[in-house]
Design a protein around this motif. Structure first.
Motif, PDB file in Angstrom:
ATOM      1  N   GLY A 178       0.820  -1.211   0.000  1.00 26.54           N
ATOM      2  CA  GLY A 178       0.000   0.000   0.000  1.00 26.54           C
ATOM      3  C   GLY A 178       0.852   1.258   0.000  1.00 26.54           C
ATOM      4  O   GLY A 178       0.569   2.221  -0.725  1.00 26.54           O
ATOM      5  N   LEU A 179       1.901   1.264   0.801  1.00 26.32           N
ATOM      6  CA  LEU A 179       2.719   2.480   0.901  1.00 26.32           C
ATOM      7  C   LEU A 179       3.528   2.719  -0.370  1.00 26.32           C
ATOM      8  O   LEU A 179       3.652   3.858  -0.827  1.00 26.32           O
ATOM      9  CB  LEU A 179       3.635   2.398   2.128  1.00 26.32           C
ATOM     10  N   ALA A 180       4.068   1.642  -0.970  1.00 23.99           N
ATOM     11  CA  ALA A 180       4.810   1.825  -2.225  1.00 23.99           C
ATOM     12  C   ALA A 180       3.856   2.363  -3.290  1.00 23.99           C
ATOM     13  O   ALA A 180       4.214   3.261  -4.073  1.00 23.99           O
ATOM     14  CB  ALA A 180       5.432   0.507  -2.684  1.00 23.99           C
ATOM     15  N   GLY A 181       2.625   1.854  -3.312  1.00 23.60           N
ATOM     16  CA  GLY A 181       1.636   2.333  -4.278  1.00 23.60           C
ATOM     17  C   GLY A 181       1.321   3.805  -4.058  1.00 23.60           C
ATOM     18  O   GLY A 181       1.274   4.596  -5.009  1.00 23.60           O
ATOM     19  N   ALA A 182       1.110   4.184  -2.802  1.00 24.16           N
ATOM     20  CA  ALA A 182       0.759   5.574  -2.496  1.00 24.16           C
ATOM     21  C   ALA A 182       1.908   6.519  -2.877  1.00 24.16           C
ATOM     22  O   ALA A 182       1.685   7.608  -3.423  1.00 24.16           O
ATOM     23  CB  ALA A 182       0.428   5.697  -1.007  1.00 24.16           C
ATOM     24  N   ILE A 183       3.138   6.091  -2.617  1.00 30.44           N
ATOM     25  CA  ILE A 183       4.307   6.927  -2.938  1.00 30.44           C
ATOM     26  C   ILE A 183       4.405   7.128  -4.456  1.00 30.44           C
ATOM     27  O   ILE A 183       4.552   8.253  -4.949  1.00 30.44           O
ATOM     28  CB  ILE A 183       5.598   6.268  -2.386  1.00 30.44           C
ATOM     29  N   ALA A 188      12.672  -3.772  -5.683  1.00 35.08           N
ATOM     30  CA  ALA A 188      11.548  -2.820  -5.769  1.00 35.08           C
ATOM     31  C   ALA A 188      11.917  -1.491  -5.104  1.00 35.08           C
ATOM     32  O   ALA A 188      11.444  -0.428  -5.517  1.00 35.08           O
ATOM     33  CB  ALA A 188      10.308  -3.418  -5.124  1.00 35.08           C
ATOM     34  N   PHE A 189      12.749  -1.528  -4.071  1.00 33.19           N
ATOM     35  CA  PHE A 189      13.230  -0.276  -3.458  1.00 33.19           C
ATOM     36  C   PHE A 189      13.975   0.549  -4.502  1.00 33.19           C
ATOM     37  O   PHE A 189      13.812   1.754  -4.592  1.00 33.19           O
ATOM     38  CB  PHE A 189      14.166  -0.570  -2.284  1.00 33.19           C
ATOM     39  N   ARG A 190      14.819  -0.151  -5.286  1.00 39.76           N
ATOM     40  CA  ARG A 190      15.609   0.568  -6.295  1.00 39.76           C
ATOM     41  C   ARG A 190      14.694   1.167  -7.357  1.00 39.76           C
ATOM     42  O   ARG A 190      14.948   2.261  -7.861  1.00 39.76           O
ATOM     43  CB  ARG A 190      16.635  -0.379  -6.921  1.00 39.76           C
ATOM     44  N   ASP A 191      13.626   0.444  -7.712  1.00 34.65           N
ATOM     45  CA  ASP A 191      12.685   0.954  -8.713  1.00 34.65           C
ATOM     46  C   ASP A 191      11.944   2.180  -8.169  1.00 34.65           C
ATOM     47  O   ASP A 191      11.745   3.176  -8.866  1.00 34.65           O
ATOM     48  CB  ASP A 191      11.689  -0.169  -9.077  1.00 34.65           C
ATOM     49  N   LEU A 192      11.552   2.111  -6.897  1.00 36.32           N
ATOM     50  CA  LEU A 192      10.745   3.188  -6.305  1.00 36.32           C
ATOM     51  C   LEU A 192      11.586   4.418  -5.963  1.00 36.32           C
ATOM     52  O   LEU A 192      11.101   5.543  -6.002  1.00 36.32           O
ATOM     53  CB  LEU A 192      10.038   2.656  -5.049  1.00 36.32           C
ATOM     54  N   PHE A 193      12.836   4.190  -5.616  1.00 36.49           N
ATOM     55  CA  PHE A 193      13.707   5.315  -5.222  1.00 36.49           C
ATOM     56  C   PHE A 193      14.988   5.291  -6.054  1.00 36.49           C
ATOM     57  O   PHE A 193      16.072   4.994  -5.520  1.00 36.49           O
ATOM     58  CB  PHE A 193      14.054   5.225  -3.728  1.00 36.49           C
ATOM     59  N   PRO A 194      14.877   5.583  -7.349  1.00 36.84           N
ATOM     60  CA  PRO A 194      16.054   5.464  -8.221  1.00 36.84           C
ATOM     61  C   PRO A 194      17.186   6.403  -7.814  1.00 36.84           C
ATOM     62  O   PRO A 194      18.341   6.150  -8.162  1.00 36.84           O
ATOM     63  CB  PRO A 194      15.507   5.818  -9.616  1.00 36.84           C
ATOM     64  N   ASP A 195      16.866   7.473  -7.065  1.00 35.95           N
ATOM     65  CA  ASP A 195      17.924   8.427  -6.687  1.00 35.95           C
ATOM     66  C   ASP A 195      18.648   8.024  -5.411  1.00 35.95           C
ATOM     67  O   ASP A 195      19.594   8.682  -4.994  1.00 35.95           O
ATOM     68  CB  ASP A 195      17.323   9.830  -6.477  1.00 35.95           C
ATOM     69  N   LEU A 196      18.168   6.982  -4.750  1.00 39.91           N
ATOM     70  CA  LEU A 196      18.797   6.592  -3.477  1.00 39.91           C
ATOM     71  C   LEU A 196      19.713   5.393  -3.694  1.00 39.91           C
ATOM     72  O   LEU A 196      19.574   4.610  -4.641  1.00 39.91           O
ATOM     73  CB  LEU A 196      17.740   6.246  -2.432  1.00 39.91           C
ATOM     74  N   MET A 231       5.709  -4.574  -2.937  1.00 40.88           N
ATOM     75  CA  MET A 231       6.009  -3.194  -3.330  1.00 40.88           C
ATOM     76  C   MET A 231       5.834  -3.004  -4.835  1.00 40.88           C
ATOM     77  O   MET A 231       5.256  -2.024  -5.291  1.00 40.88           O
ATOM     78  CB  MET A 231       7.435  -2.824  -2.914  1.00 40.88           C
ATOM     79  N   GLN A 232       6.352  -3.971  -5.593  1.00 41.43           N
ATOM     80  CA  GLN A 232       6.280  -3.834  -7.052  1.00 41.43           C
ATOM     81  C   GLN A 232       4.829  -3.834  -7.522  1.00 41.43           C
ATOM     82  O   GLN A 232       4.461  -3.051  -8.416  1.00 41.43           O
ATOM     83  CB  GLN A 232       7.047  -4.985  -7.718  1.00 41.43           C
ATOM     84  N   SER A 233       3.997  -4.670  -6.908  1.00 45.96           N
ATOM     85  CA  SER A 233       2.593  -4.687  -7.330  1.00 45.96           C
ATOM     86  C   SER A 233       1.918  -3.364  -6.966  1.00 45.96           C
ATOM     87  O   SER A 233       1.085  -2.856  -7.722  1.00 45.96           O
ATOM     88  CB  SER A 233       1.849  -5.883  -6.729  1.00 45.96           C
ATOM     89  N   GLY A 234       2.300  -2.787  -5.819  1.00 45.66           N
ATOM     90  CA  GLY A 234       1.767  -1.468  -5.453  1.00 45.66           C
ATOM     91  C   GLY A 234       2.173  -0.416  -6.477  1.00 45.66           C
ATOM     92  O   GLY A 234       1.372   0.447  -6.869  1.00 45.66           O
ATOM     93  N   ILE A 235       3.418  -0.500  -6.947  1.00 46.56           N
ATOM     94  CA  ILE A 235       3.914   0.455  -7.952  1.00 46.56           C
ATOM     95  C   ILE A 235       3.125   0.291  -9.261  1.00 46.56           C
ATOM     96  O   ILE A 235       2.683   1.267  -9.872  1.00 46.56           O
ATOM     97  CB  ILE A 235       5.438   0.237  -8.172  1.00 46.56           C
ATOM     98  N   PHE A 236       2.918  -0.967  -9.682  1.00 50.12           N
ATOM     99  CA  PHE A 236       2.142  -1.197 -10.914  1.00 50.12           C
ATOM    100  C   PHE A 236       0.706  -0.683 -10.746  1.00 50.12           C
ATOM    101  O   PHE A 236       0.119  -0.131 -11.678  1.00 50.12           O
ATOM    102  CB  PHE A 236       2.101  -2.691 -11.267  1.00 50.12           C
TER     103      PHE A 236
END
Ligand SMILES: Cc1cc2nc3c(=O)[nH]c(=O)nc-3n(C[C@H](O)[C@H](O)[C@H](O)COP(=O)(O)OP(=O)(O)OC[C@H]3O[C@@H](n4cnc5c(N)ncnc54)[C@H](O)[C@@H]3O)c2cc1C
Ligand code: SF4
Length: 551
Positions: free
Chosen positions: A42-47, A91-99, A364-369
């Motif tokens: 849920g949180l990865a999706g919201a972000i 999935a962390f790397r996908d969600l936060f590419p700058d980190l 996380m990845q499913s939340g992102i999708f």
């Protein structure tokens, strides 16, 4: 000895409570998108959604500001999340590419690992099965991950409401229009007390169910919509402890065999969590046949093994908890995870790869999708089932589907016991999942008959081993004693069935008194094991249940 068929004694899912064909109340809070459950999904999706909306605004897009909400039943972020955990950082790397990986809330990188086959008193190191390699992954606490993700979401303007369990979906025709939260302050009989807080309605153009394992609303939505899967979803129960230890653990450990009987699918883990903590736990498939099997007690027994005793001696139990894991894999995925105004993500959808014991990056990845599909749908001005089906296509075209497909029959092969299962799993690995052709059919866990066999209880010493009551105390559970019961007990519950529930529940919620079942709802830690095999779990007053800090 008569056998028990759990499904015969199960209460039906209370569909009339969970799906309400009612218009939201006049003072409903208007949101654009709601995530039910503040886990990694849920949180990865919201972000991701908040970020896409911001980028659209900055580029002069037409969408405008989006009101995104995350509703969580725990009183604080991370308090109802439990995992091993060794995390694949993908999935962390996908969600936060700058980190950088070092910016993520991980405890430490996995540099060494070992798998053991245990017998009582002895251990033999065996080659690490290919699916269990963890080099390059990170050990972490999911409670910490969730708090960190929650902070990132709030920085982006997401409204994170903790202490707000969702009780029902509000629907119109085939469409989900919003949710109703659970009231609080009711007395034991369900009457309003002095501090009653009535339910709140929230409307949303899209509701995302990110409620985790054995999602109650997701079960109801699938039943209401007639969404099925090739195999029924099956589950395991994991009981976990976090220990402060005298010496750092130098490797990630997994074990098979003792103390689990040979017909039970499962195993243990012991993970280093920094220089002075370890996470240790035991997982057992809920299709076990001995009605007296007790995962909490088996974990207590397991800690007496020389392998673990040496790691834990001189240490101290910090936290205890339990949770189920959806284990059905590819063939248990709902045929669609999208509908009119609704999406299913993470464990609720069943995105867990059992051979590697991984779910966090899939969640996380499913939340992102989901976020990407919702963003596109909102841009087109429609959130119909057809528009949101883009989410299903994204999952189908991703590594989530590929990974689960590769191991599609691996857990299922163990339904005939450990030895046959291990041999078949080896062949599946060699053939990249092509052996055996087709699907191994499974029954739902509640359809597996049980017979009372060997007892697993030990007398806890309060130093290395603990009773269920001590364990619940260590979960931080301080639920008020006078809340109404959220557990729906089914029919014909005899003394034998009461014993079965008492063994099954890791938190000591059930007791056999004479030939009756006594239920102590405040002890419940929301693991959902009895929702799978016995009394149904329903949402209860916000903030009830465990208060995990670093699970
Ligand atoms: C014992 C165990 C060991 C594991 N080990 C690993 C591991 O080492 N590595 C790995 O990658 N994965 C592991 N997993 C799997 C992983 O933890 C899950 O796949 C992951 O947590 C799923 O994330 P999620 O966001 O879907 O669900 P969750 O993390 O369960 O979050 C769901 C959230 O929804 C909330 N919620 C539920 N119902 C409601 C409601 N009605 N209203 C409001 N809120 C609600 C819950 O309180 C919870 O906070 C393990 C799981 C278990 C149980
Ligand atoms: S009563 Fe609660 S703690 Fe016990 S098995 Fe059921 S969900 Fe888990």
């Amino acid at each position: 000895m008569p056998s028990i068929l759990p499904i015969r004694h199960q209460h039906a899912l209370p569909l009339d409570q969970l799906i309400l064909a009612e218009a939201p109340g006049a003072d409903a809070i208007e949101m654009d998108v709601l995530f039910v459950g503040a886990g990694p999904a849920g949180l990865a999706g919201a972000i991701e959604l908040a970020r896409l909306a911001r980028a659209d605004q900055a580029a002069g897009g037409t969408l405008g500001e989006l009101n995104i909400g995350v509703l969580e039943k725990a009183s604080g972020l991370g308090e109802h999340n439990l995992s091993g955990a060794v995390v694949n950082p993908r999935a962390f790397r996908d969600l936060f590419p700058d980190l950088d990986d070092s910016d993520f809330p991980f405890r430490q990188r996995v540099n060494a690992e070992a798998v053991y086959f245990l017998t009582e008193g002895a251990s033999r190191r065996i080659p690490t099965p290919p699916t269990m390699h963890n080099t390059g992954n990170y050990s972490a606490s999911i409670s910490e991950i969730v708090r960190w993700l929650g902070g990132k979401a709030e920085e982006l303007g997401v409204n994170v409401f903790t202490g707000f369990p969702v009780d029902s979906l509000l629907v119109e025709g085939q469409a989900v229009r919003g949710v109703r939260t659970t009231p609080s302050g009711l007395d034991r009989d369900g009457h309003a007390g002095a501090d009653v807080v009535p339910p709140t309605d929230l409307t949303a153009r899209v509701t995302v169910l990110s409620e985790g394992t054995r999602g109650t609303l997701a079960q109801a939505w699938c039943q209401w919509q007639g969404v099925s899967s090739a195999n029924p979803q099956i589950f395991a129960l994991g009981v976990k402890e976090l220990w402060k230890v005298a010496r750092p653990l130098d490797r990630v450990i997994h074990s098979m065999g003792w103390p689990l009987p040979s017909d039970v699918f499962g195993g243990s883990w012991c993970y280093p969590h920094g220089p002075d903590q370890v996470s240790i736990g035991l997982v057992a498939g809920l299709d076990y046949t001995n009605a007296n099997l007790d995962v909490h007690m088996l974990l207590q027994r397991m800690k007496l093994h020389p392998l673990f005793r040496e790691i834990l001696s001189g240490g101290e139990l910090l936290e205890w908890g339990a949770k189920t894991i959806p284990e059905g894999g590819y063939y248990a995925l709902p045929s669609r995870r999208s509908g009119d105004g609704l999406l299913l993500v993470g464990d609720t959808a069943g995105f867990v790869d059992v051979p590697s014991l991984k779910g966090i990056h899939y969640a996380m990845q499913s939340g992102i999708f989901a976020a990407r599909a919702i963003f596109d749908a909102l841009k087109q001005g429609q959130t119909s089932a057809a528009a949101l089906a883009a989410y299903d296509r994204a999952v189908e075209g991703s590594y989530i589907r590929d990974d689960l497909y590769r191991t599609r029959n691996m857990r299922l092969a163990f339904k005939d016991g450990f030895v046959v299962g291990a041999a078949k799993a080896g062949l599946m690995t060699l053939t990249g999942g092509r052996f055996p052709a087709g699907r191994i059919a499974m029954d739902a866990d509640a359809e597996a008959p049980r017979t009372a066999g060997e007892e697993t209880a030990i007398v806890p010493d309060g130093v290395l081993t603990f009773s269920k009551l001590d364990a619940v105390f260590k979960s931080g559970n301080a639920t008020r004693d006078t809340i109404p019961s959220h557990l729906l007990v089914g029919k014909d519950v005899t003394g034998e069935i009461a014993d079965f529930y008492a063994h099954l529940c890791p938190a000591g919620v059930y007791e056999r008194v004479g030939d009756e079942l006594r239920v102590n709802p405040p002890n419940c830690v929301d693991c959902k094991a009895t929702d799978v095999l016995g009394p149904r779990w329903t949402p209860r007053e916000g903030g009830s249940g465990p208060q995990y800090r670093a699970m």
